[in-house]
Motif scaffolding. Structure first.
Motif, PDB file in Angstrom:
ATOM      1  N   GLU A 153       5.793   9.524   7.175  1.00 26.98           N
ATOM      2  CA  GLU A 153       5.624  10.868   7.751  1.00 26.98           C
ATOM      3  C   GLU A 153       5.358  10.783   9.251  1.00 26.98           C
ATOM      4  N   LEU A 154       4.569   9.775   9.664  1.00 25.75           N
ATOM      5  CA  LEU A 154       4.281   9.587  11.100  1.00 25.75           C
ATOM      6  C   LEU A 154       5.554   9.272  11.882  1.00 25.75           C
TER       7      LEU A 154
ATOM      8  N   SER B  24       0.602   4.454  -0.821  1.00 22.09           N
ATOM      9  CA  SER B  24       0.185   5.742  -0.235  1.00 22.09           C
ATOM     10  C   SER B  24       0.183   5.648   1.288  1.00 22.09           C
ATOM     11  N   GLU B  25      -0.196   4.477   1.826  1.00 21.95           N
ATOM     12  CA  GLU B  25      -0.190   4.281   3.288  1.00 21.95           C
ATOM     13  C   GLU B  25       1.242   4.242   3.829  1.00 21.95           C
TER      14      GLU B  25
ATOM     15  N   LYS C 158       3.769  -1.590  10.282  1.00 20.59           N
ATOM     16  CA  LYS C 158       2.409  -1.360  10.806  1.00 20.59           C
ATOM     17  C   LYS C 158       2.047  -2.435  11.845  1.00 20.59           C
TER      18      LYS C 158
ATOM     19  N   LYS D 109       7.471  12.349  12.281  1.00 18.95           N
ATOM     20  CA  LYS D 109       6.823  13.215  13.283  1.00 18.95           C
ATOM     21  C   LYS D 109       7.183  12.737  14.698  1.00 18.95           C
TER      22      LYS D 109
ATOM     23  N   ASP E 227       0.830  -1.215   0.000  1.00 18.08           N
ATOM     24  CA  ASP E 227       0.000   0.000   0.000  1.00 18.08           C
ATOM     25  C   ASP E 227       0.864   1.265   0.000  1.00 18.08           C
TER      26      ASP E 227
ATOM     27  N   LYS F 127       3.731   5.874   2.607  1.00  9.78           N
ATOM     28  CA  LYS F 127       4.193   7.269   2.632  1.00  9.78           C
ATOM     29  C   LYS F 127       3.660   7.972   3.888  1.00  9.78           C
ATOM     30  N   LYS F 128       2.400   7.726   4.204  1.00 12.31           N
ATOM     31  CA  LYS F 128       1.787   8.334   5.409  1.00 12.31           C
ATOM     32  C   LYS F 128       2.512   7.869   6.669  1.00 12.31           C
ATOM     33  N   ASP F 129       2.806   6.567   6.717  1.00  7.82           N
ATOM     34  CA  ASP F 129       3.476   6.024   7.903  1.00  7.82           C
ATOM     35  C   ASP F 129       4.903   6.544   8.037  1.00  7.82           C
TER      36      ASP F 129
END
Length: 236
Positions: A115-116, A108-109, A152, A119, A106, A111-113
């Motif tokens: 960024e997390l 796009s997911e 994840k 952060k 996944d 990429k989000k993770d």
């Protein structure tokens, strides 16, 4: 979430784990404490399929994983941050994190993770193009945790996350563990710093020469005379 029943492990003639029983409920922090050689790392390595038990059962989310391969266990959402960090020294921070997501499709997911993770660990974001081998011990530990988060995980197992780190960095690592837990990840923690581990743990087990000799809520063990004497260097 994780249930270990009567687990025995032998290394040649050495009986490393002697019929241990451990429960890790969902959304809790559980810690294993004990001296070096007590069997703590062996427990995590056996859960992950890196070591084979000679007897006993390991259930994860109602599935028997006793003889499953490590890759299958990771795909089911259980992941280990190994002792000694084991980052890929010649790869950059970003490449290490990308490798953490190797079982995922996944994009796009992922990429989000990523960024997390940045952060959660701003220092990694500042050093994303730096080779992991040139970073400090504390930064490498953050990277090892970040890499594990890229799978994840539902269950995050950590083997001595504070080992060899300066006290201020240790404090940061434990704050990060609490934050990961707040995000809904169940944590099984092995830690030489018994006081720090028991302060954040819902429940704890004390391992001695391959056997569980004591168990109870984190606060209960923190205030236990035997635990204070043996692991906290304190006496009442």
């Amino acid at each position: 979430m994780l249930k270990i029943k009567d687990l025995n492990v032998h290394y040649g003639g050495i009986h490393a784990l002697r019929g241990i029983n451990i429960d890790v409920p969902k959304n809790k922090i559980v810690t294993l404490i004990g001296a070096n050689g007590a069997g703590k790392s062996t427990t995590l390595r056996t859960i992950m399929g890196l070591v084979r038990g000679s007897k006993g059962k390991i259930n994860y989310n109602d599935t028997d994983i006793t003889n499953k391969e490590t890759k299958e266990i990771v795909e089911m959402g259980a992941v280990l941050v190994p002792e000694g960090r084991r980052v890929f020294a010649n790869l950059t921070v970003e490449e290490n994190l990308t490798l953490g997501a190797y079982i995922r499709k996944d994009k796009s997911e992922i990429k989000k993770d990523m960024e997390l993770v940045y952060k959660l660990f701003p220092r990694l974001a500042e050093r994303k193009w730096q080779k992991a081998g040139t970073m400090s011990g504390g930064e490498q530990q953050m990277l090892a945790v970040g890499r594990a988060l890229m799978t994840k995980p539902k269950l995050l197992m950590m083997d001595e996350p504070s080992l060899g780190l300066a006290p201020l960095i240790v404090k940061d690592i434990f704050e990060i563990i609490k934050e990961i837990h707040r995000q809904g990840v169940t944590i099984l923690l092995i830690e030489q710093n018994a006081k720090a581990a028991l302060e954040i743990a819902d429940y704890g087990y004390v391992l001695e020469t391959g056997s569980i000799v004591l168990e109870g809520e984190g606060n209960e063990l923190l205030n236990n005379d035997e635990v204070q004497k043996a692991y906290l260097g304190e006496t009442k």
